[in-house]
Every structure is written in C-alpha cells, then in structure tokens.
Write a protein that holds these residues in place. Sequence first.
Motif, PDB file in Angstrom:
ATOM      1  N   THR A 138       0.713  -1.118   0.098  1.00  0.00           N
ATOM      2  CA  THR A 138       0.192  -0.075   0.017  1.00  0.00           C
ATOM      3  C   THR A 138       1.061   1.143  -0.031  1.00  0.00           C
ATOM      4  OG1 THR A 138      -0.059  -0.011   2.429  1.00  0.00           O
ATOM      5  CG2 THR A 138      -1.795  -1.242   1.169  1.00  0.00           C
ATOM      6  N   ALA A 139       2.091   1.168   0.368  1.00  0.00           N
ATOM      7  CA  ALA A 139       3.177   2.442   0.382  1.00  0.00           C
ATOM      8  C   ALA A 139       4.344   1.703   0.570  1.00  0.00           C
ATOM      9  CB  ALA A 139       2.624   3.233   1.579  1.00  0.00           C
ATOM     10  N   THR A 140       5.518   2.674  -0.008  1.00  0.00           N
ATOM     11  CA  THR A 140       6.744   2.468   0.295  1.00  0.00           C
ATOM     12  C   THR A 140       7.704   3.818   0.273  1.00  0.00           C
ATOM     13  OG1 THR A 140       7.069   2.973  -2.189  1.00  0.00           O
ATOM     14  CG2 THR A 140       6.821   0.441  -1.357  1.00  0.00           C
ATOM     15  N   ALA A 141       8.814   3.467   1.124  1.00  0.00           N
ATOM     16  CA  ALA A 141       9.689   4.365   1.328  1.00  0.00           C
ATOM     17  C   ALA A 141      11.020   3.955   1.194  1.00  0.00           C
ATOM     18  CB  ALA A 141       9.356   5.034   2.862  1.00  0.00           C
ATOM     19  N   PHE A 142      11.917   4.847   0.801  1.00  0.00           N
ATOM     20  CA  PHE A 142      13.395   4.326   0.570  1.00  0.00           C
ATOM     21  C   PHE A 142      14.331   5.133   1.195  1.00  0.00           C
ATOM     22  CE2 PHE A 142      10.510   3.581  -2.898  1.00  0.00           C
ATOM     23  CZ  PHE A 142      10.770   2.237  -3.082  1.00  0.00           C
ATOM     24  N   GLY A 143      15.258   4.636   1.643  1.00  0.00           N
ATOM     25  CA  GLY A 143      16.612   5.212   2.227  1.00  0.00           C
ATOM     26  C   GLY A 143      17.624   4.694   1.272  1.00  0.00           C
ATOM     27  N   ASP A 144      18.881   5.052   1.726  1.00  0.00           N
ATOM     28  CA  ASP A 144      20.165   4.632   1.064  1.00  0.00           C
ATOM     29  C   ASP A 144      20.454   3.111   0.885  1.00  0.00           C
ATOM     30  OD1 ASP A 144      20.415   7.328   0.226  1.00  0.00           O
ATOM     31  OD2 ASP A 144      22.088   7.774   1.832  1.00  0.00           O
ATOM     32  N   THR A 145      20.355   2.473   2.249  1.00  0.00           N
ATOM     33  CA  THR A 145      20.712   1.327   2.301  1.00  0.00           C
ATOM     34  C   THR A 145      19.324   0.369   2.862  1.00  0.00           C
ATOM     35  OG1 THR A 145      21.220   1.540   4.652  1.00  0.00           O
ATOM     36  CG2 THR A 145      22.950   1.760   2.681  1.00  0.00           C
ATOM     37  N   SER A 146      18.336   0.954   2.953  1.00  0.00           N
ATOM     38  CA  SER A 146      17.175   0.337   3.315  1.00  0.00           C
ATOM     39  C   SER A 146      15.670   0.890   2.818  1.00  0.00           C
ATOM     40  CB  SER A 146      16.757   0.144   4.755  1.00  0.00           C
ATOM     41  OG  SER A 146      16.731   1.369   5.155  1.00  0.00           O
ATOM     42  N   ALA A 147      14.606  -0.045   2.831  1.00  0.00           N
ATOM     43  CA  ALA A 147      13.319   0.486   2.301  1.00  0.00           C
ATOM     44  C   ALA A 147      12.561  -0.169   3.180  1.00  0.00           C
ATOM     45  CB  ALA A 147      13.136   0.001   0.939  1.00  0.00           C
ATOM     46  N   VAL A 148      11.223   0.554   3.242  1.00  0.00           N
ATOM     47  CA  VAL A 148      10.224  -0.130   4.053  1.00  0.00           C
ATOM     48  C   VAL A 148       9.036  -0.303   3.016  1.00  0.00           C
ATOM     49  CG1 VAL A 148       9.398   2.263   4.971  1.00  0.00           C
ATOM     50  CG2 VAL A 148       9.181   0.105   6.164  1.00  0.00           C
ATOM     51  N   ALA A 149       8.339  -1.084   3.251  1.00  0.00           N
ATOM     52  CA  ALA A 149       6.929  -1.330   2.622  1.00  0.00           C
ATOM     53  C   ALA A 149       5.785  -1.496   3.523  1.00  0.00           C
ATOM     54  CB  ALA A 149       7.054  -2.349   1.686  1.00  0.00           C
ATOM     55  N   ALA A 150       4.873  -0.826   3.533  1.00  0.00           N
ATOM     56  CA  ALA A 150       3.419  -1.043   3.964  1.00  0.00           C
ATOM     57  C   ALA A 150       2.647  -2.391   3.387  1.00  0.00           C
ATOM     58  CB  ALA A 150       2.769   0.056   4.217  1.00  0.00           C
ATOM     59  N   VAL A 151       2.436  -3.385   3.966  1.00  0.00           N
ATOM     60  CA  VAL A 151       1.946  -4.586   3.338  1.00  0.00           C
ATOM     61  C   VAL A 151       0.668  -4.757   3.939  1.00  0.00           C
ATOM     62  CG1 VAL A 151       2.221  -6.909   2.519  1.00  0.00           C
ATOM     63  CG2 VAL A 151       4.192  -5.290   2.513  1.00  0.00           C
ATOM     64  N   ARG A 152      -0.427  -5.077   3.234  1.00  0.00           N
ATOM     65  CA  ARG A 152      -1.722  -5.543   3.620  1.00  0.00           C
ATOM     66  C   ARG A 152      -1.423  -6.966   3.495  1.00  0.00           C
ATOM     67  NH1 ARG A 152      -5.207  -2.787   0.741  1.00  0.00           N
ATOM     68  NH2 ARG A 152      -5.072  -1.061   2.366  1.00  0.00           N
ATOM     69  N   ILE A 153      -1.828  -7.746   4.864  1.00  0.00           N
ATOM     70  CA  ILE A 153      -1.868  -9.080   4.896  1.00  0.00           C
ATOM     71  C   ILE A 153      -3.220  -9.823   5.046  1.00  0.00           C
ATOM     72  CG2 ILE A 153      -1.045 -11.148   6.271  1.00  0.00           C
ATOM     73  CD1 ILE A 153       1.724  -9.518   6.508  1.00  0.00           C
ATOM     74  N   PRO A 154      -3.812 -10.505   4.298  1.00  0.00           N
ATOM     75  CA  PRO A 154      -5.210 -10.951   4.673  1.00  0.00           C
ATOM     76  C   PRO A 154      -4.985 -11.789   5.912  1.00  0.00           C
ATOM     77  CG  PRO A 154      -4.713 -11.286   2.443  1.00  0.00           C
ATOM     78  CD  PRO A 154      -3.298 -10.806   2.966  1.00  0.00           C
ATOM     79  N   LEU A 155      -6.093 -11.738   6.939  1.00  0.00           N
ATOM     80  CA  LEU A 155      -6.011 -12.645   7.960  1.00  0.00           C
ATOM     81  C   LEU A 155      -6.427 -14.042   7.470  1.00  0.00           C
ATOM     82  CD1 LEU A 155      -7.622 -10.242  10.700  1.00  0.00           C
ATOM     83  CD2 LEU A 155      -5.156 -10.849  10.216  1.00  0.00           C
ATOM     84  N   THR A 156      -5.585 -15.076   7.891  1.00  0.00           N
ATOM     85  CA  THR A 156      -6.065 -16.415   7.659  1.00  0.00           C
ATOM     86  C   THR A 156      -5.901 -17.231   9.015  1.00  0.00           C
ATOM     87  OG1 THR A 156      -3.431 -17.114   7.390  1.00  0.00           O
ATOM     88  CG2 THR A 156      -4.695 -16.424   5.244  1.00  0.00           C
ATOM     89  N   GLU A 157      -6.110 -18.751   8.723  1.00  0.00           N
ATOM     90  CA  GLU A 157      -6.228 -19.343   9.965  1.00  0.00           C
ATOM     91  C   GLU A 157      -4.868 -19.617  10.557  1.00  0.00           C
ATOM     92  OE1 GLU A 157      -8.002 -23.226   9.553  1.00  0.00           O
ATOM     93  OE2 GLU A 157      -9.905 -22.404   8.433  1.00  0.00           O
ATOM     94  N   GLU A 158      -3.775 -19.470   9.530  1.00  0.00           N
ATOM     95  CA  GLU A 158      -2.346 -19.586   9.936  1.00  0.00           C
ATOM     96  C   GLU A 158      -1.839 -18.641  10.531  1.00  0.00           C
ATOM     97  OE1 GLU A 158      -3.566 -20.258   6.421  1.00  0.00           O
ATOM     98  OE2 GLU A 158      -3.762 -22.382   6.884  1.00  0.00           O
ATOM     99  N   ASN A 159      -2.211 -17.286  10.317  1.00  0.00           N
ATOM    100  CA  ASN A 159      -1.716 -15.980  10.695  1.00  0.00           C
ATOM    101  C   ASN A 159      -2.430 -15.243  11.692  1.00  0.00           C
ATOM    102  OD1 ASN A 159      -3.404 -14.480   9.223  1.00  0.00           O
ATOM    103  ND2 ASN A 159      -1.893 -13.960   7.689  1.00  0.00           N
TER     104      ASN A 159
END
Length: 143
Positions: free
Chosen positions: A26-47
Amino acid sequence: MGTTTFHTDKTAKDVIAHEFAPLDVTATAFGDTSAVAAVRIPLTEENTEALRRVYALSEAAESATVAIIVKHDGTLNGRGPRSVSWKEMPEEMNPYYWGGATKAFLDQLTPLLPCPSPEAGGALPLHWAHDWRTAARASQGGA
C-alpha cells in the motif's frame, strides 16, 4: 529469513511490488541502504493468532497492514542493470533500519496493541514493534 541476491533493471518501487507479490503493497519509502513497505496481509487461519498478539485488530478485521523492512546492498534506487542483495525483516523483528519511513507512512500501519514496559514483562515481538515504530518516528524528527 536469509539474504537473497538478484540482478535487476527495475525501479525500486517495481522491485518491492515484484518481491512481495501477491501481497498488497500500500505504500513504500526508501533510504540509501534500506526500504520499507506497508503490506496488507489478509488474515488467515495460519496467521491470525500471531497477528493478534501484536496488532490492535477488531473482531471484524480481515487484514492487517504491517511494515516490512528491506535491508539492501547494491543500488536498489539505481537505474539500469545492477546486482542487489536483499533481506526482509518485519517490524516485530526489531531491525535497525527505517528505510526513510515518514510519519505519513507510519500512520498507514495497523495500530499496535499497548505495550507493557519490559520491566512489567512487555512481550516480544510486541515490544520490538513498538521500539521500531518509535525509532522510525524519531528518525523523522517527529514529522
């Protein structure tokens, strides 16, 4: 999670989308040596149980939006053919990278459960997720 090395000529945003497919980035941001992603994870029986130990999810929630941090070597932000080493770490692993995360980015994430102090038995990984978000906000000067 290990480190993966691959060759690419894609943009950083395209690399993130490809590496996290089929999850919804859903969103990303970037640094020189790292990045970060906002990730939508569907809820499942496993998680669901594990996510409910960290995130303040309503009973009707169908997903959680979490931060996944990518430590990279090589020019992820470069152009043309290049080699990139990539390691993914969820925020509850307490990574020491913020990937340029901004307040606007952090505000998109599913809120965390309240965290008791470590002296009161603050549970990991909840405590680490709080630490990561606090450090990410501080790196932006509260912006």
